[in-house]
Design an enzyme around this catalytic site. Structure first.
Site, PDB file in Angstrom:
ATOM      1  N   LYS A   7      28.102  40.421  54.255  1.00  9.86           N
ATOM      2  CA  LYS A   7      29.087  41.139  55.047  1.00  9.86           C
ATOM      3  C   LYS A   7      29.787  40.198  56.017  1.00  9.86           C
ATOM      4  CE  LYS A   7      29.503  44.751  58.563  1.00  9.86           C
ATOM      5  NZ  LYS A   7      28.795  45.758  59.378  1.00  9.86           N
ATOM      6  N   ASN A   9      43.501  52.118  47.072  1.00  5.88           N
ATOM      7  CA  ASN A   9      44.674  52.915  47.421  1.00  5.88           C
ATOM      8  C   ASN A   9      44.260  54.380  47.482  1.00  5.88           C
ATOM      9  OD1 ASN A   9      44.997  54.101  44.642  1.00  5.88           O
ATOM     10  ND2 ASN A   9      45.327  51.935  44.156  1.00  5.88           N
ATOM     11  N   PHE A  62      53.238  55.635  34.800  1.00  4.98           N
ATOM     12  CA  PHE A  62      53.593  56.343  36.029  1.00  4.98           C
ATOM     13  C   PHE A  62      54.114  55.338  37.041  1.00  4.98           C
ATOM     14  CE2 PHE A  62      51.733  59.958  34.234  1.00  4.98           C
ATOM     15  CZ  PHE A  62      51.902  61.043  35.079  1.00  4.98           C
ATOM     16  N   PRO A  77      45.116  41.454  36.038  1.00  8.93           N
ATOM     17  CA  PRO A  77      45.848  41.600  34.777  1.00  8.93           C
ATOM     18  C   PRO A  77      46.660  42.891  34.775  1.00  8.93           C
ATOM     19  CG  PRO A  77      43.504  42.026  34.456  1.00  8.93           C
ATOM     20  CD  PRO A  77      43.655  41.457  35.833  1.00  8.93           C
ATOM     21  N   ASP A  78      47.837  42.850  34.166  1.00 10.30           N
ATOM     22  CA  ASP A  78      48.720  44.017  34.095  1.00 10.30           C
ATOM     23  C   ASP A  78      48.393  44.777  32.812  1.00 10.30           C
ATOM     24  OD1 ASP A  78      50.938  45.781  33.662  1.00 10.30           O
ATOM     25  OD2 ASP A  78      52.092  44.582  35.087  1.00 10.30           O
TER      26      ASP A  78
END
Length: 398
Positions: free
Chosen positions: A290, A211, A324, A306-307
């Site tokens: 690849k 991200n 957050f 896993p959280d």
């Protein structure tokens, strides 16, 4: 000790005093301490030192005018006020102290001092008679009551031949006391664990899922927690930021690696700041070679990571947890639900996209704890310091 000046953005204001000859030395020492320096000066300051000298020593363009046609909306003073982590006026004349004490904003420097949310420090420099004068002392008390940091002055011989108080403090004293402005004891004796940055989940040896997190907010919070007196451990995903000093830093790549590192460190921490943008999913199968472009479409099967925050929230005993929530819509509602679902004590919610949040230098957030407080858009350094003070207050009042 000047350790808290590392990475700080210091706006140095120079007023019309003979002590302005010391300003280049202050700039040099600030830069050696790791600070970035920009300089603004009054018209009278130019009688004692040239703008070119200050520009050359600082390595940045000099600021002289209240309205700058080169700046966005010609409002350069607002941009400078938002840029600074601290404003230092050295030397500060009796005239400048008087105008600031009474809230005047008739030139660039006084306007900056009123417009900034950063701490303001003054190093007075004047004749001993002017310093002792009742009006100057009244202005001094007014400034101190307004939380303006006063550095010095020192005693000794003066350019006019007098001897007494009024000499500007020496550069090393100014730097030490300016550094101390950032140091608080709000988290003294506590251990704080911070996660920052993104995670990378491999697809094949050259591709991964990730991200847009830059790690800037997490790193700023780690530094602010250290300034508040905490012993800080920073667990960071892949970022391009330099590792901060005076804390334990660990580098990880994947969500699983971050989870494992957090669970090893969490038993020994008092406060957990979960700032990292951890990937929710990873590839069920990571290709050893690849993947080549042989088909028009390709399907990746993903499985949950896993959280981390939820796992820490289920521990007993557990630390004070601050999370957050970066959301694109229904920000407050999503953040409040996330806080309750994962057992957080506080959550910091912000909208991402359109230049805000991830990767940006500024952020606008809403803090949800026992109460809800909105903090307007500001650079992430000052924002982090405000957040740490709020976290410290709620931690001590739990």
């Amino acid at each position: 000790m000047t350790q808290f000046l590392v990475g700080k953005r210091v706006l140095l204001g120079v007023t019309g005093s003979i002590a302005a000859y010391k300003s280049p030395e202050i700039i040099r020492r600030l830069r050696e301490a790791g600070a970035e320096v920009r300089v603004a000066m009054t018209e009278n300051a130019k009688r004692f030192i040239t703008p070119l000298t200050l520009q050359a020593v600082s390595g940045n363009p000099l600021h002289e005018a209240l309205f700058d046609a080169r700046a966005e909306a010609a409002m350069g003073h607002i941009e400078l006020a938002r840029w600074a982590d601290a404003v230092l006026i050295a030397p500060a004349t009796a005239d400048f102290m008087a105008r600031l004490a009474h809230g005047l904003a008739d030139d660039l420097l006084t306007t900056l001092c009123l417009a900034t949310q950063a701490p303001v420090a003054l190093a007075p420099a004047m004749n001993q008679g002017m310093w002792k004068h009742l009006l100057t002392q009244e202005n001094l008390r007014a400034l101190q009551q307004k939380q303006v940091c006063i550095i010095g002055p020192g005693n000794g011989s003066q350019a006019c031949g007098d001897v007494g108080p009024g000499r500007m403090a020496e550069p090393e004293i100014i730097l030490e006391q300016l550094s101390a402005v950032f140091a608080t004891a709000a988290l003294a004796g506590l251990k704080v664990l911070v996660t920052a940055g993104p995670t990378h989940e491999a697809i094949d040896p050259v591709r991964f899922l990730t991200n847009g997190s830059s790690g800037k907010m997490g790193y700023a919070l780690a530094e602010a927690a250290r300034e508040a007196g905490a012993a800080v451990t920073l667990i960071s995903g892949p970022v391009s930021l330099p590792k901060p000093g005076h804390m334990d830093c660990m580098s990880v790549t994947t969500a699983q690696e971050m989870y494992d590192a957090v669970m090893r460190k969490i038993p020994d921490c008092d406060i957990f700041l979960s700032v990292a943008a951890v990937g929710d999913y990873r590839c069920k199968k990571v290709h050893e070679q690849k993947i080549h472009k042989n088909q028009d479409a390709m399907t990746l099967e993903l499985v949950r990571n896993p959280d981390i925050v939820a796992s820490v929230g289920q521990l007993s005993p557990r630390p004070f947890i601050v999370g957050f929530a970066a959301e694109t819509e229904h920000v407050i509602e999503q953040a409040q639900a996330k806080r309750e679902r994962k057992g957080m004590d506080m959550i910091v919610a912000n909208q991402v996209g359109r230049g805000a949040g991830m990767g940006a230098d500024e952020n606008e957030v809403t803090v949800i704890g026992k109460s809800r407080i909105h903090l307007p858009s500001m650079p992430k350094g000052p924002l982090a310091r405000q957040l740490i003070m709020m976290i410290a207050k709620e931690y001590h009042n739990q």
